[in-house]
Motif scaffolding. Structure first.
Motif, PDB file in Angstrom:
ATOM      1  N   LEU A 166       3.303   3.423  14.144  1.00  0.00           N
ATOM      2  CA  LEU A 166       3.675   3.699  12.755  1.00  0.00           C
ATOM      3  C   LEU A 166       5.172   3.523  12.541  1.00  0.00           C
ATOM      4  O   LEU A 166       5.982   3.924  13.381  1.00  0.00           O
ATOM      5  N   THR A 167       5.529   2.957  11.404  1.00  0.00           N
ATOM      6  CA  THR A 167       6.921   2.816  10.985  1.00  0.00           C
ATOM      7  C   THR A 167       7.040   3.395   9.590  1.00  0.00           C
ATOM      8  O   THR A 167       6.357   2.930   8.663  1.00  0.00           O
ATOM      9  N   VAL A 168       7.882   4.415   9.418  1.00  0.00           N
ATOM     10  CA  VAL A 168       8.063   5.056   8.117  1.00  0.00           C
ATOM     11  C   VAL A 168       9.454   4.729   7.595  1.00  0.00           C
ATOM     12  O   VAL A 168      10.458   4.953   8.294  1.00  0.00           O
ATOM     13  N   ARG A 169       9.510   4.187   6.382  1.00  0.00           N
ATOM     14  CA  ARG A 169      10.781   3.865   5.739  1.00  0.00           C
ATOM     15  C   ARG A 169      10.758   4.470   4.338  1.00  0.00           C
ATOM     16  O   ARG A 169       9.805   4.254   3.582  1.00  0.00           O
ATOM     17  N   LEU A 170      11.812   5.219   3.975  1.00  0.00           N
ATOM     18  CA  LEU A 170      11.814   5.992   2.746  1.00  0.00           C
ATOM     19  C   LEU A 170      12.892   5.524   1.772  1.00  0.00           C
ATOM     20  O   LEU A 170      13.939   5.023   2.180  1.00  0.00           O
ATOM     21  N   ASP A 171      12.601   5.709   0.483  1.00  0.00           N
ATOM     22  CA  ASP A 171      13.484   5.315  -0.615  1.00  0.00           C
ATOM     23  C   ASP A 171      13.934   3.862  -0.461  1.00  0.00           C
ATOM     24  O   ASP A 171      13.112   2.988  -0.282  1.00  0.00           O
ATOM     25  N   GLU A 172      15.252   3.574  -0.511  1.00  0.00           N
ATOM     26  CA  GLU A 172      15.709   2.181  -0.489  1.00  0.00           C
ATOM     27  C   GLU A 172      15.380   1.481   0.826  1.00  0.00           C
ATOM     28  O   GLU A 172      15.214   0.256   0.864  1.00  0.00           O
ATOM     29  N   ASP A 173      15.239   2.242   1.908  1.00  0.00           N
ATOM     30  CA  ASP A 173      14.832   1.625   3.174  1.00  0.00           C
ATOM     31  C   ASP A 173      13.408   1.076   3.063  1.00  0.00           C
ATOM     32  O   ASP A 173      13.086   0.033   3.634  1.00  0.00           O
ATOM     33  N   GLY A 174      12.559   1.785   2.332  1.00  0.00           N
ATOM     34  CA  GLY A 174      11.201   1.305   2.114  1.00  0.00           C
ATOM     35  C   GLY A 174      11.170   0.078   1.217  1.00  0.00           C
ATOM     36  O   GLY A 174      10.344  -0.828   1.414  1.00  0.00           O
ATOM     37  N   ASP A 175      12.069   0.030   0.227  1.00  0.00           N
ATOM     38  CA  ASP A 175      12.118  -1.137  -0.661  1.00  0.00           C
ATOM     39  C   ASP A 175      12.384  -2.412   0.127  1.00  0.00           C
ATOM     40  O   ASP A 175      11.869  -3.486  -0.215  1.00  0.00           O
ATOM     41  N   ALA A 176      13.193  -2.310   1.173  1.00  0.00           N
ATOM     42  CA  ALA A 176      13.591  -3.494   1.935  1.00  0.00           C
ATOM     43  C   ALA A 176      12.624  -3.824   3.076  1.00  0.00           C
ATOM     44  O   ALA A 176      12.755  -4.864   3.716  1.00  0.00           O
ATOM     45  N   PHE A 177      11.645  -2.941   3.322  1.00  0.00           N
ATOM     46  CA  PHE A 177      10.744  -3.139   4.459  1.00  0.00           C
ATOM     47  C   PHE A 177       9.681  -4.167   4.122  1.00  0.00           C
ATOM     48  O   PHE A 177       9.107  -4.159   3.026  1.00  0.00           O
TER      49      PHE A 177
ATOM     50  N   ASP B 165      -6.471  11.234   0.574  1.00  0.00           N
ATOM     51  CA  ASP B 165      -5.918  12.097   1.625  1.00  0.00           C
ATOM     52  C   ASP B 165      -4.554  11.598   2.089  1.00  0.00           C
ATOM     53  O   ASP B 165      -3.700  12.407   2.481  1.00  0.00           O
ATOM     54  N   VAL B 166      -4.343  10.278   2.065  1.00  0.00           N
ATOM     55  CA  VAL B 166      -3.015   9.741   2.379  1.00  0.00           C
ATOM     56  C   VAL B 166      -2.005  10.272   1.363  1.00  0.00           C
ATOM     57  O   VAL B 166      -0.907  10.709   1.725  1.00  0.00           O
ATOM     58  N   GLU B 167      -2.379  10.245   0.103  1.00  0.00           N
ATOM     59  CA  GLU B 167      -1.459  10.723  -0.941  1.00  0.00           C
ATOM     60  C   GLU B 167      -1.175  12.206  -0.791  1.00  0.00           C
ATOM     61  O   GLU B 167      -0.028  12.660  -0.963  1.00  0.00           O
ATOM     62  N   ARG B 168      -2.185  12.996  -0.431  1.00  0.00           N
ATOM     63  CA  ARG B 168      -1.946  14.423  -0.183  1.00  0.00           C
ATOM     64  C   ARG B 168      -1.068  14.608   1.055  1.00  0.00           C
ATOM     65  O   ARG B 168      -0.223  15.518   1.100  1.00  0.00           O
ATOM     66  N   GLY B 169      -1.258  13.760   2.067  1.00  0.00           N
ATOM     67  CA  GLY B 169      -0.420  13.832   3.260  1.00  0.00           C
ATOM     68  C   GLY B 169       1.036  13.520   2.969  1.00  0.00           C
ATOM     69  O   GLY B 169       1.948  14.119   3.559  1.00  0.00           O
ATOM     70  N   LEU B 170       1.288  12.595   2.047  1.00  0.00           N
ATOM     71  CA  LEU B 170       2.668  12.280   1.657  1.00  0.00           C
ATOM     72  C   LEU B 170       3.328  13.483   0.984  1.00  0.00           C
ATOM     73  O   LEU B 170       4.499  13.796   1.237  1.00  0.00           O
ATOM     74  N   ALA B 171       2.563  14.163   0.127  1.00  0.00           N
ATOM     75  CA  ALA B 171       3.100  15.378  -0.497  1.00  0.00           C
ATOM     76  C   ALA B 171       3.373  16.447   0.552  1.00  0.00           C
ATOM     77  O   ALA B 171       4.398  17.152   0.495  1.00  0.00           O
ATOM     78  N   ALA B 172       2.466  16.565   1.546  1.00  0.00           N
ATOM     79  CA  ALA B 172       2.673  17.551   2.616  1.00  0.00           C
ATOM     80  C   ALA B 172       3.891  17.193   3.456  1.00  0.00           C
ATOM     81  O   ALA B 172       4.628  18.084   3.907  1.00  0.00           O
TER      82      ALA B 172
ATOM     83  N   ARG C 127       8.704  16.535  13.636  1.00  0.00           N
ATOM     84  CA  ARG C 127       7.859  17.730  13.512  1.00  0.00           C
ATOM     85  C   ARG C 127       7.247  17.822  12.110  1.00  0.00           C
ATOM     86  O   ARG C 127       6.089  18.201  11.949  1.00  0.00           O
ATOM     87  N   ALA C 128       8.018  17.462  11.100  1.00  0.00           N
ATOM     88  CA  ALA C 128       7.504  17.480   9.733  1.00  0.00           C
ATOM     89  C   ALA C 128       6.372  16.469   9.571  1.00  0.00           C
ATOM     90  O   ALA C 128       5.357  16.746   8.929  1.00  0.00           O
ATOM     91  N   PHE C 129       6.528  15.285  10.171  1.00  0.00           N
ATOM     92  CA  PHE C 129       5.481  14.269  10.087  1.00  0.00           C
ATOM     93  C   PHE C 129       4.210  14.759  10.779  1.00  0.00           C
ATOM     94  O   PHE C 129       3.103  14.582  10.265  1.00  0.00           O
TER      95      PHE C 129
ATOM     96  N   GLY D 179      -0.120  15.807   8.871  1.00  0.00           N
ATOM     97  CA  GLY D 179      -1.452  15.289   9.147  1.00  0.00           C
ATOM     98  C   GLY D 179      -1.630  13.820   8.803  1.00  0.00           C
ATOM     99  O   GLY D 179      -2.752  13.293   8.849  1.00  0.00           O
ATOM    100  N   LEU D 180      -0.544  13.129   8.491  1.00  0.00           N
ATOM    101  CA  LEU D 180      -0.661  11.737   8.057  1.00  0.00           C
ATOM    102  C   LEU D 180      -1.214  10.814   9.139  1.00  0.00           C
ATOM    103  O   LEU D 180      -1.956   9.873   8.836  1.00  0.00           O
ATOM    104  N   GLU D 181      -0.882  11.068  10.388  1.00  0.00           N
ATOM    105  CA  GLU D 181      -1.346  10.156  11.432  1.00  0.00           C
ATOM    106  C   GLU D 181      -2.874  10.139  11.512  1.00  0.00           C
ATOM    107  O   GLU D 181      -3.489   9.064  11.614  1.00  0.00           O
ATOM    108  N   ASP D 182      -3.499  11.305  11.447  1.00  0.00           N
ATOM    109  CA  ASP D 182      -4.962  11.358  11.493  1.00  0.00           C
ATOM    110  C   ASP D 182      -5.585  10.663  10.277  1.00  0.00           C
ATOM    111  O   ASP D 182      -6.570   9.935  10.399  1.00  0.00           O
ATOM    112  N   VAL D 183      -4.997  10.884   9.106  1.00  0.00           N
ATOM    113  CA  VAL D 183      -5.525  10.279   7.887  1.00  0.00           C
ATOM    114  C   VAL D 183      -5.378   8.763   7.925  1.00  0.00           C
ATOM    115  O   VAL D 183      -6.285   8.019   7.532  1.00  0.00           O
ATOM    116  N   LEU D 184      -4.254   8.275   8.428  1.00  0.00           N
ATOM    117  CA  LEU D 184      -4.043   6.827   8.527  1.00  0.00           C
ATOM    118  C   LEU D 184      -5.021   6.205   9.518  1.00  0.00           C
ATOM    119  O   LEU D 184      -5.459   5.069   9.340  1.00  0.00           O
TER     120      LEU D 184
END
Length: 270
Positions: A119-130, A84-91, A22-24, A28-33
C-alpha cells in the motif's frame, strides 16, 4: 513541501511516521482494501478520495490490465467494499495525531500472487501528484480467469453467454436430481422433468475448488485447460455459462448434492 513534513513540525521523522502507522492500523483500512481486491488474482490500482459534506467519498479508481492478467478489482467486490473504504478513511482521519489532517488523497495498491498488500498512501497535494505508473508491477502468476486471452474470448461470446444465463435452472427446495450419462432426472414438488445434459464440473464451496468433469477441454483458454481451479461461486457461474455457450447449450443446470457441500453444474442441451 510534502504533506508529511508540513504537519510533523518538531517531531522526529521516525516518531511521526510511527504515529501515522498506528493510526492507519486502527482505521481498519488494510482489511477493507483486501476485501475490495476480491477473489484471488493480481491487482494494481489507485483509489482517489476527497472529503465532502457527507463524509469521505471515493471519487475515482484508476487501473489497467497487467501483463499476467488482473489489475483492477472485480466490479462486484469493489461495489460491496467501497462504503467501508470511505468509513475507513474517516476513521483514519479521526485517528491521526494532532496536527495531522487531510481533505483528499490517493491510495495505491499492489497485490502479488502471494504475500501482503503493498500500500502507498499519499494525502492532499501529494495525492494529486500520485500516478498509477508509480506503482510497481505485481509479482507472481495471475489466475486463469484473469488471463487476457480468456477475457477477450468471453467478450466475443458475451451475447451467447447471456442467452445461456437466461436458461439457468436451479434444483429448488424439495426437489432432487439424478444424472445417468447424458440424462438428468429432476423430481419433486409434484412434478418431474428429464433433461439432456453434458456434465461440466463440480464446485466444492468449502474450499472454493472447481473441478472439470468433461472428457476433453471445451476450449483452449487457460480456465478450460486447467483440471482444477480455485474460484468463487460467482467466477464459477461465469465460467460454466461460457462453457455451455461454447457447447451450443440452451442453459445451465445447478444443483447441490445432498450433504456433501458439492454443487454440480451441467450444460442443458434440451
Amino acid at each position: 513541501m510534502a504533506w508529511f513534513d508540513r504537519y510533523r513540525g518538531d517531531l522526529e521523522p521516525r516518531e511521526a511516521f510511527d504515529a501515522l502507522s498506528r493510526a492507519f492500523d486502527r482505521s481498519g483500512l488494510e482489511d477493507v482494501l483486501g476485501r475490495l481486491c476480491g477473489a484471488p488474482g493480481l491487482r494494481r490500482f489507485v483509489l482517489r478520495f476527497e472529503e465532502t459534506r457527507r463524509g469521505f467519498r471515493v471519487t475515482a479508481l484508476e487501473s489497467e490490465q497487467v501483463k499476467a492478467g488482473g489489475g483492477p478489482p472485480p466490479p462486484q467486490a469493489a461495489s460491496a467494499a467501497l462504503p467501508d473504504v470511505e468509513r475507513g478513511l474517516a476513521a483514519l482521519r479521526a485517528a491521526l495525531p494532532a496536527p495531522f489532517r487531510f481533505e483528499r488523497g490517493a491510495i495505491g495498491l499492489v497485490r502479488d500472487s502471494e504475500g501482503p498488500l503493498d500500500l502507498t498512501v499519499r494525502l492532499d497535494e501529494d495525492g494529486d501528484a500520485f500516478r498509477l505508473g508509480q506503482l510497481r508491477e505485481p509479482r507472481g502468476a495471475g489466475v486463469p480467469v484473469d488471463d487476457p486471452a480468456y477475457l477477450r474470448a468471453l467478450g466475443a461470446w458475451s451475447e451467447r453467454v447471456n442467452r445461456v444465463r437466461g436458461g439457468w435452472k436451479l434444483c429448488g427446495r424439495g426437489q432432487t436430481f439424478q444424472i445417468e450419462g447424458t440424462r438428468l432426472a429432476l423430481s419433486g414438488e409434484g412434478a418431474s422433468e428429464s433433461l439432456l445434459v453434458t456434465v461440466l464440473g463440480t464446485w466444492d464451496g468449502r474450499h472454493d475448488r472447481f473441478t472439470w468433469l468433461v472428457e476433453a477441454p471445451i476450449a483452449e483458454e487457460a480456465p478450460f485447460v486447467q483440471a482444477e481451479l480455485t474460484l468463487t461461486l460467482g467466477q464459477v457461474t461465469e465460467l460454466v455459462a461460457f462453457a455451455a455457450a461454447r457447447l451450443d447449450a440452451i442453459g445451465v443446470f445447478q444443483g447441490d448434492a445432498e450433504e456433501s457441500g458439492i454443487t454440480v453444474f451441467a450444460a442443458v442441451r434440451s
